[in-house]
Design a protein around this motif. Structure first.
Motif, PDB file in Angstrom:
ATOM      1  N   GLY A  72      14.638 -28.390  33.351  1.00 40.54           N
ATOM      2  CA  GLY A  72      15.573 -27.330  33.721  1.00 40.54           C
ATOM      3  C   GLY A  72      17.032 -27.739  33.681  1.00 40.54           C
ATOM      4  N   ILE A  73      17.346 -28.833  32.979  1.00 36.18           N
ATOM      5  CA  ILE A  73      18.709 -29.356  32.904  1.00 36.18           C
ATOM      6  C   ILE A  73      19.248 -29.185  31.487  1.00 36.18           C
ATOM      7  CG2 ILE A  73      20.139 -31.421  33.177  1.00 36.18           C
ATOM      8  CD1 ILE A  73      18.043 -32.416  35.208  1.00 36.18           C
ATOM      9  N   ASP A  74      20.520 -28.855  31.377  1.00 33.55           N
ATOM     10  CA  ASP A  74      21.177 -28.625  30.099  1.00 33.55           C
ATOM     11  C   ASP A  74      21.221 -29.934  29.292  1.00 33.55           C
ATOM     12  OD1 ASP A  74      22.892 -28.035  27.991  1.00 33.55           O
ATOM     13  OD2 ASP A  74      24.188 -26.762  29.217  1.00 33.55           O
TER      14      ASP A  74
ATOM     15  N   SER B 170      20.132 -20.780  30.286  1.00 29.78           N
ATOM     16  CA  SER B 170      19.482 -20.696  31.593  1.00 29.78           C
ATOM     17  C   SER B 170      19.406 -22.042  32.314  1.00 29.78           C
ATOM     18  CB  SER B 170      18.058 -20.137  31.421  1.00 29.78           C
ATOM     19  OG  SER B 170      17.208 -21.101  30.811  1.00 29.78           O
ATOM     20  N   LEU B 171      19.798 -23.109  31.637  1.00 29.64           N
ATOM     21  CA  LEU B 171      19.632 -24.453  32.192  1.00 29.64           C
ATOM     22  C   LEU B 171      20.837 -24.879  33.028  1.00 29.64           C
ATOM     23  CD1 LEU B 171      18.094 -26.128  29.013  1.00 29.64           C
ATOM     24  CD2 LEU B 171      16.886 -25.222  31.000  1.00 29.64           C
ATOM     25  N   THR B 172      20.608 -25.818  33.910  1.00 27.49           N
ATOM     26  CA  THR B 172      21.640 -26.255  34.860  1.00 27.49           C
ATOM     27  C   THR B 172      22.506 -27.347  34.256  1.00 27.49           C
ATOM     28  OG1 THR B 172      20.189 -25.758  36.725  1.00 27.49           O
ATOM     29  CG2 THR B 172      22.061 -27.224  37.157  1.00 27.49           C
ATOM     30  N   ARG B 173      23.805 -27.150  34.321  1.00 31.36           N
ATOM     31  CA  ARG B 173      24.754 -28.140  33.814  1.00 31.36           C
ATOM     32  C   ARG B 173      25.279 -29.033  34.921  1.00 31.36           C
ATOM     33  NH1 ARG B 173      30.402 -27.941  33.397  1.00 31.36           N
ATOM     34  NH2 ARG B 173      31.277 -29.346  31.798  1.00 31.36           N
ATOM     35  N   ASP B 174      25.562 -28.468  36.052  1.00 30.88           N
ATOM     36  CA  ASP B 174      26.130 -29.245  37.148  1.00 30.88           C
ATOM     37  C   ASP B 174      25.729 -28.619  38.472  1.00 30.88           C
ATOM     38  OD1 ASP B 174      27.548 -31.356  38.236  1.00 30.88           O
ATOM     39  OD2 ASP B 174      29.492 -30.354  38.120  1.00 30.88           O
ATOM     40  N   THR B 175      25.802 -29.409  39.546  1.00 31.09           N
ATOM     41  CA  THR B 175      25.459 -28.909  40.872  1.00 31.09           C
ATOM     42  C   THR B 175      26.424 -29.490  41.903  1.00 31.09           C
ATOM     43  OG1 THR B 175      23.957 -30.750  41.362  1.00 31.09           O
ATOM     44  CG2 THR B 175      22.996 -28.803  40.296  1.00 31.09           C
TER      45      THR B 175
ATOM     46  N   THR C 141      29.506 -34.382  34.946  1.00 30.53           N
ATOM     47  CA  THR C 141      28.532 -33.373  35.356  1.00 30.53           C
ATOM     48  C   THR C 141      27.162 -34.012  35.566  1.00 30.53           C
ATOM     49  OG1 THR C 141      27.799 -32.822  33.118  1.00 30.53           O
ATOM     50  CG2 THR C 141      29.714 -31.604  33.986  1.00 30.53           C
TER      51      THR C 141
ATOM     52  N   SER D 120      24.412 -33.031  34.265  1.00 36.86           N
ATOM     53  CA  SER D 120      23.647 -33.065  33.019  1.00 36.86           C
ATOM     54  C   SER D 120      23.949 -34.312  32.200  1.00 36.86           C
ATOM     55  CB  SER D 120      23.916 -31.806  32.188  1.00 36.86           C
ATOM     56  OG  SER D 120      25.279 -31.714  31.827  1.00 36.86           O
TER      57      SER D 120
END
Length: 283
Positions: free
Chosen positions: A201-203, A256-261, A117, A119
């Motif tokens: 903003g990242i997990d 609320s944080l981003t784990r993967d994109t 991922t 993150s």
């Protein structure tokens, strides 16, 4: 086959191109002072130039753009010295990552290939950024000089490079007896790294997740992670420390944080499609 860093050649490069530069930095160290930001940047730029002449670097524009966008998204929210950050992918299959003072971050292709991922990669980058922002190499240089220990400057600036250099036998930790100091720095970088990726903003749970991947890899293929573990000791206690830091964050924030994109997965696919970079020509 990917070529390892020729530390001897790097040293000769310093001697040719950086005598005055290193003398200025070492003068600060010899007086037991941590070199200032301007000296740190100059020394780091010189060393980065030598690294990139010796190691195979991924030059693909899409890969370079992505790693810099991801790295900048973390660095810009935590850097209070207005450094010019540069993020690079080293085309080597071994798992490793390292930071050079002044804002140069290097991540091996082999490490990226093990991530699942975004993150997880961000956790590694956040950790390396913390080594720079907390000036660990510069402080270690000053401490070594206070202890009157003649360490190789390059191995202080990026110890994992020297740890992974075939046939050199160079180990800044073994020479200096700074194992505890290094463990403290690693813990420090983990704690700041958790904060840094969270602010961007990242997990942050990607960091202990990556540690577990590395521990499994060590069981499966010890030689593939030798350089990483030489300068980044990872044990279950370190995973718990990272998780304890994460536990301090409001669970609502974590969710609320981003784990993967998708862009990260596209980046990995692009990297996997590239042929191996030829080893640089020895000068």
């Amino acid at each position: 086959m990917a070529r390892r860093l020729d530390v001897g050649s790097v040293r000769r490069g310093w001697a040719r191109a950086g005598r005055g530069l290193l003398a200025a930095g070492m003068l600060a160290a010899l007086t037991a002072c941590v070199p200032g930001t301007a000296q740190e940047v100059a020394m780091g730029n010189q060393y980065a130039q030598q690294i990139e002449q010796q190691l195979p670097m991924v030059r693909d524009l899409e890969v370079v753009r992505y790693i810099n966008v991801l790295g900048d998204s973390i660095a810009r929210v935590v850097d209070d010295r207005s450094l010019t950050w540069r993020f690079n992918v080293v085309d080597q299959s071994e798992i490793n990552a390292f930071a050079v003072p002044g804002g140069h971050i290097y991540v091996n292709r082999g490490l990226i290939e093990r991530t699942t991922t975004m993150s997880e990669l961000a956790g590694v980058i956040g950790h390396e950024i913390a080594h720079v922002t907390q000036r660990h190499s510069m402080k270690q240089m000053a401490a070594a000089q206070r202890a009157n220990i003649g360490l190789n400057v390059g191995c202080i600036l990026a110890p994992s490079v020297c740890q992974g250099a075939a046939g050199t036998g160079v180990s800044v930790l073994a020479q200096a007896g700074f194992a505890k100091f290094s463990r403290d720095d690693e813990t420090d970088a983990d704690k700041y790294g958790v904060t840094y990726v969270t602010r961007s903003g990242i997990d942050p749970r990607g960091m202990p997740s990556m540690f577990r991947i590395l521990l499994r890899e060590r069981e499966r293929n010890p030689s593939g992670v030798e350089a990483w573990f030489a300068s980044h000791p990872v044990e279950e206690s370190r995973i718990r420390t990272a998780e304890d830091e994460i536990a301090k964050i409001d669970p609502v924030v974590i969710r609320s944080l981003t784990r993967d994109t998708r862009s990260f997965q596209n980046f990995k696919t692009r990297l996997a499609s590239l042929p191996r970079t030829p080893a640089p020509t020895r000068r």
